[in-house]
Design an enzyme around this catalytic site. Structure first.
Site, PDB file in Angstrom:
ATOM      1  N   LYS A 122       0.818  -1.225   0.000  1.00 35.18           N
ATOM      2  CA  LYS A 122       0.000   0.000   0.000  1.00 35.18           C
ATOM      3  C   LYS A 122       0.844   1.263   0.000  1.00 35.18           C
ATOM      4  CE  LYS A 122      -4.345  -1.694   1.837  1.00 35.18           C
ATOM      5  NZ  LYS A 122      -5.421  -1.510   2.791  1.00 35.18           N
ATOM      6  N   LYS A 206      -4.839  -9.541  -7.265  1.00 33.53           N
ATOM      7  CA  LYS A 206      -6.039  -9.665  -6.430  1.00 33.53           C
ATOM      8  C   LYS A 206      -7.141  -8.729  -6.925  1.00 33.53           C
ATOM      9  CE  LYS A 206      -5.979  -7.722  -2.426  1.00 33.53           C
ATOM     10  NZ  LYS A 206      -5.705  -7.228  -1.079  1.00 33.53           N
ATOM     11  N   LYS A 209     -10.393  -2.878  -4.761  1.00 31.23           N
ATOM     12  CA  LYS A 209     -11.076  -1.616  -5.058  1.00 31.23           C
ATOM     13  C   LYS A 209     -10.097  -0.558  -5.537  1.00 31.23           C
ATOM     14  CE  LYS A 209     -12.024  -1.602  -0.122  1.00 31.23           C
ATOM     15  NZ  LYS A 209     -13.080  -1.715   0.838  1.00 31.23           N
TER      16      LYS A 209
HETATM   17  P1  TYM Z   1     -10.691  -4.856   3.499  1.00 29.38           P
HETATM   18  O1  TYM Z   1     -11.663  -3.764   3.755  1.00 29.38           O
HETATM   19  O2  TYM Z   1      -9.548  -4.589   2.577  1.00 29.38           O
HETATM   20  O3  TYM Z   1     -11.424  -6.134   2.949  1.00 29.38           O
HETATM   21  C1  TYM Z   1     -12.557  -6.658   3.632  1.00 29.38           C
HETATM   22  C2  TYM Z   1     -12.572  -8.170   3.559  1.00 29.38           C
HETATM   23  O4  TYM Z   1     -12.597  -8.603   2.190  1.00 29.38           O
HETATM   24  C3  TYM Z   1     -11.548  -9.540   1.979  1.00 29.38           C
HETATM   25  N1  TYM Z   1     -11.072  -9.385   0.590  1.00 29.38           N
HETATM   26  C4  TYM Z   1     -11.003 -10.394  -0.285  1.00 29.38           C
HETATM   27  N2  TYM Z   1     -11.308 -11.699  -0.176  1.00 29.38           N
HETATM   28  C5  TYM Z   1     -11.132 -12.470  -1.273  1.00 29.38           C
HETATM   29  N3  TYM Z   1     -10.645 -11.996  -2.464  1.00 29.38           N
HETATM   30  C6  TYM Z   1     -10.321 -10.698  -2.608  1.00 29.38           C
HETATM   31  N4  TYM Z   1      -9.877 -10.240  -3.770  1.00 29.38           N
HETATM   32  C7  TYM Z   1     -10.487  -9.829  -1.489  1.00 29.38           C
HETATM   33  N5  TYM Z   1     -10.276  -8.501  -1.285  1.00 29.38           N
HETATM   34  C8  TYM Z   1     -10.637  -8.250  -0.011  1.00 29.38           C
HETATM   35  C9  TYM Z   1     -10.475  -9.160   2.982  1.00 29.38           C
HETATM   36  O5  TYM Z   1      -9.590 -10.225   3.216  1.00 29.38           O
HETATM   37  C10 TYM Z   1     -11.310  -8.799   4.189  1.00 29.38           C
HETATM   38  O6  TYM Z   1     -11.689  -9.973   4.898  1.00 29.38           O
HETATM   39  N6  TYM Z   1      -7.842  -4.858   7.563  1.00 29.38           N
HETATM   40  C11 TYM Z   1      -9.122  -5.290   7.048  1.00 29.38           C
HETATM   41  C12 TYM Z   1     -10.299  -4.749   7.829  1.00 29.38           C
HETATM   42  C13 TYM Z   1     -10.206  -5.023   9.297  1.00 29.38           C
HETATM   43  C14 TYM Z   1     -10.433  -6.255   9.951  1.00 29.38           C
HETATM   44  C15 TYM Z   1     -10.260  -5.990  11.336  1.00 29.38           C
HETATM   45  C16 TYM Z   1     -10.776  -7.531   9.506  1.00 29.38           C
HETATM   46  C17 TYM Z   1      -9.899  -4.084  10.238  1.00 29.38           C
HETATM   47  N7  TYM Z   1      -9.940  -4.691  11.469  1.00 29.38           N
HETATM   48  C18 TYM Z   1     -10.397  -6.990  12.288  1.00 29.38           C
HETATM   49  C19 TYM Z   1     -10.910  -8.527  10.484  1.00 29.38           C
HETATM   50  C20 TYM Z   1     -10.733  -8.260  11.839  1.00 29.38           C
HETATM   51  C21 TYM Z   1      -9.238  -4.792   5.619  1.00 29.38           C
HETATM   52  O7  TYM Z   1      -8.626  -3.834   5.245  1.00 29.38           O
HETATM   53  O8  TYM Z   1     -10.138  -5.443   4.877  1.00 29.38           O
END
Ligand code: TYM
Length: 344
Positions: A122, A206, A209
């Site tokens: 990032k 991957k 967004k």
């Molecule tokens: P974020 O907002 O980037 O993504 C949310 C969830 O979607 C999953 N994800 C995917 N799964 C499969 N294929 C993909 N291409 C893909 N892109 C995204 C992510 O793995 C995630 O589960 N850091 C986290 C948010 C967070 C969090 C937490 C999660 C903050 N605190 C505590 C669990 C527990 C994040 O940025 O997810």
């Protein structure tokens, strides 16, 4: 690093996860996270939040942030999370997250954070211009999870390293403050064909967004024609669908489309291969488009309905925040006591 067996934590099972409020949700978020949340809510006490503290680690337009938070909450409900069953709340409405994150900033080691691959991705070429928050982001994530003593964390594969860090922080806290089993060492729930959905334009990247090409992803709010068109235009190779799962190796685009079909229908890749093996993508793609429209169409429709009037979402978020704070307060109070703060 401190090793501790999860068996030392004797508390109840609890699920926690979240999604950042930083732009439109896509099929990867849906399959990697939302679908699992809706299933787990009936198995364990479930806390699902909108990670708006995480989203401001990169610039978010203040005038849009609250609407983005509502949009994620709408997606949760539209995907099937029931606010009467699961606790749904905005992270920023529970200040205990930030306080525990500070304590954990003093537990986690720089060397641990230096290994985080997502920060490297990032921050890219501009590490010194990234926010400090982006660097300590996984520590806040550990606080999100451990504040509720969550034992199970459903996420996509890209979060695996953050979950390992969470376990390290929990183990070190328990060790340093002489509190064996105080925090659980949570398990990540990653498995399944939807754990890593790849871009429709590049099977090695991957679905994300932040990809500049909208054709690379299916957004939850895309209409039926857009979904079908994106799948039709998805990159493939010239060979037919292989006749064995092993045949997907070295064919990332084929593997991705078969994986998406499997995840959307609840099948295994082997079952999808049994149906489509030997046939061309001209057969698989329209079938995949039909399944995707069938599953995602109603989700997008319900999101639009919920977002047309914020009252319902706002009352869900408000009630969820109260429940979350009630669950978080005793854990933070006990943590403060362990650390030795005055008055704790
Ligand atoms: P974020 O907002 O980037 O993504 C949310 C969830 O979607 C999953 N994800 C995917 N799964 C499969 N294929 C993909 N291409 C893909 N892109 C995204 C992510 O793995 C995630 O589960 N850091 C986290 C948010 C967070 C969090 C937490 C999660 C903050 N605190 C505590 C669990 C527990 C994040 O940025 O997810």
């Amino acid at each position: 690093m401190t090793e501790e067996t999860p068996a030392q934590y004797a508390g109840p099972k609890r699920v926690l996860s979240g999604v950042q409020s930083s732009g439109a949700l896509h099929l990867g978020n849906y399959l990697g996270a939302l679908v699992k949340f809706t299933r787990l809510q009936h198995e364990m006490d479930t806390f699902i939040f909108v990670a708006d503290l995480h989203s401001i680690t990169a610039w978010q337009e203040p005038a849009l942030l609250a609407a983005q938070t509502r949009e994620i909450a709408a997606a949760y409900i539209a995907a099937g999370l029931d606010p009467k069953v699961a606790t749904i709340f905005p992270q920023s409405a529970v200040p205990e997250h930030a306080e525990l994150a500070w304590i954990f900033n003093c537990v986690a080691r720089l060397g641990w954070l230096d290994r985080m691959t997502q920060f490297k991705e990032k921050s890219g070429q501009h590490k010194e211009r990234s926010s400090v928050g982006l660097y300590t982001y996984p520590v806040l994530q550990a606080a999100d999870i451990l504040l509720y003593k969550a034992t199970h964390v459903p996420v996509g594969e890209d979060q695996k390293q953050h979950l390992e860090l969470t376990r390290d922080i929990a183990g070190k806290f328990n060790h340093d403050f002489d509190a064996p089993g105080f925090f659980p060492l949570p398990e990540s729930l990653i498995q399944g064909p939807g754990a890593r959905v790849m871009s429709l334009r590049d099977g090695l990247a991957k679905m994300s967004k932040s990809d500049p090409s909208d054709a690379s992803r299916i957004n939850l709010m895309d209409d039926a024609d857009t979904i079908a068109n994106k799948i039709k235009r998805a990159k493939t190779d010239p060979l037919p669908v292989p006749e064995t799962v092993e045949g997907l190796e070295g064919r990332p685009e084929a593997d991705n489309l078969v994986g998406i079909y499997a995840a959307l229908t609840g099948a295994t890749k082997a079952e999808v291969i049994a149906e489509f093996g030997g046939k061309g993508f001209g057969t698989l793609k329209p079938a995949l488009a039909a399944v995707a429209v069938d599953k995602l169409g109603p989700v997008g429709g319900e999101m639009r309905r919920l977002m047309s009037d914020p009252t319902e979402i706002d009352s869900v978020l408000k009630a969820g925040a109260e429940k979350a704070r009630a669950a978080a307060a005793p854990v933070l109070a006990e943590t403060r006591k362990r650390v030795g703060f005055w008055g704790a």
